[in-house]
Design a protein around this motif. Structure first.
Motif: not given
Length: 408
Positions: A345-361
């Motif tokens: 699927t396309a969709g899910g948690v808004e990416l701005k709300e995730v820290d992509f250094k470690n995948m934490s919320s």
């Protein structure tokens, strides 16, 4: 000293790969899976062979296969990319092979090989795997999380949320404060009723081109006639890139299909060259293009050309009709069928709300997200799994650095 408790919600690719990289000396880990079996998508991927990843080793090039999440994944792939995935499995005695289209599979051609490796790594660490556990709610409790399920409650210092994109799992995140981009199917086949395709299920085209004029979108690649219409990489790629727009159209739109994948003028020149070299052949027996005889006869039928007619006697109008039906065949799509192996699927948690250094919320402390629960998806070919492996590896590295709860 007490080990920190990690609850992994979702026993799929991301959840298991994270657990398989966690430090058992520091962490106590329990995987909760709502189904009776774990790693179900791994099992059916690639027709049961498991398309582990894709042989694209340049992160800048790799992110080009992700309609959503490409910017965010660039830093992720710089830390863990398909070469690292291959290395990880090969260190655990899983021989992998790169096929001619760059898809990566286990040498055994069995997804069970990948499943067994992941499960064994988790069990070797003496982590728990619990199935038929449905998470009903997650509540903050001081510095911890209370996970409420259909068979009791679990207390966690850290949550790893890798549930996929089921509406219930996204609703739990929404209740915790995360913004959710509404999921829509991303990889699907086109339902088409058209005389060109009728009763030709299984006919394939190695280099087709498909365009959606209204959306100014074109894709190329192998294509297949199915019972419902059209499928194969050319169709699946266009369905991924335009997932949201096609959902807005309610899956009713016009497409142009080029079965040959060559320019109309080139197709006409090929035709005329063949005719000049074979003037006495009937058109029905003329093997001009790389298509099946059954499909060629269908093209002649819809072009209103008699199979017995001598190729040199064809009118200019008849030739134009043949070329048009081969290279610019207009069809109406009237729905979709989800691609069974790679339901994404396309969709899910808004990416701005995730820290992509470690995948934490960024919304919830000590809470990690990976896999299809995020608004990230890719075209078919092993890319969705690669995102799972890379995200999961980052989470594991971060959690391993957190270590043991020291007594005060």
């Amino acid at each position: 000293m007490q080990k920190k408790k990690i609850i992994i919600i979702g026993g799929g690719a991301a959840g298991f790969f994270c657990a398989a990289n966690l430090d058992a000396n520091k962490l106590s880990v329990t995987i909760l899976e709502q189904n009776s079996d774990v790693l179900q998508k791994v099992k059916i991927s690639g027709g049961g062979r498991c398309n582990v990843s894709h042989a694209c080793f340049d992160p800048k090039e790799l992110v080009g296969f992700y309609p959503r999440g490409n910017k965010e994944l660039l830093s992720v792939f710089h830390k863990f990319q398909p070469g690292d995935t291959m290395d990880w499995f090969e260190k655990r005695n899983v021989a992998l092979k790169i096929e001619s289209d760059n898809r990566i599979f286990p040498e055994t051609n069995s997804s069970q090989t990948i499943m067994d490796t992941l499960v064994n790594e988790v069990l070797r660490r003496k982590f728990k795997i619990e199935t038929k556990i449905v998470v009903l709610d997650i509540q903050r409790q001081n510095e911890q999380y209370l996970v409420i399920t259909n068979s009791g409650e679990y207390l966690a210092d850290y949550i790893i949320y890798t549930t996929g994109s089921s509406p219930k799992s996204l609703k739990i995140l929404q209740n915790l404060g995360h913004k959710i981009v509404e999921p829509v199917p991303s990889l699907f086949t086109f339902n088409i009723k058209n005389d060109t395709l009728k009763d030709l299920m299984g006919t394939s085209f190695p280099h087709a081109e498909v365009s959606i004029p209204k959306l100014k979108m074109e894709e190329s690649g192998p294509m297949l006639i199915t019972h419902w219409g059209l499928s194969g990489p050319a169709i699946l790629k266009i369905s991924a890139w335009k997932a949201r727009e096609l959902a807005a159209q309610q899956y009713r739109f016009e497409i142009l299909v080029n079965f040959l994948g060559i320019d109309k003028d080139d197709a006409e020149e090929t035709f005329k060259n063949f005719r000049s070299e074979n003037p006495k052949k009937t058109i029905g027996n003329s093997k001009i293009y790389n298509i099946t005889t059954r499909f060629w006869h269908r093209i002649l039928w819809i072009s209103k050309v008699n199979l017995e007619k001598n190729i040199s006697n064809l009118t200019a109008r008849e030739i134009q009709n043949i070329i048009q039906n081969l290279c610019e065949n207009e069809m109406s799509v009237s729905g979709k069928s989800t691609y069974k192996d790679e339901f994404v699927t396309a969709g899910g948690v808004e990416l701005k709300e995730v820290d992509f250094k470690n995948m934490s919320s960024k919304i919830l402390s000590n809470f990690y997200l990976a896999g299809e629960v995020l608004n990230i998806d890719a075209v078919t070919g092993g890319f969705n799994f690669q995102a799972c492996w890379s995200e999961a590896w980052l989470m594991a590295q971060d959690l391993n650095s957190k270590g043991i709860i020291r007594p005060k």
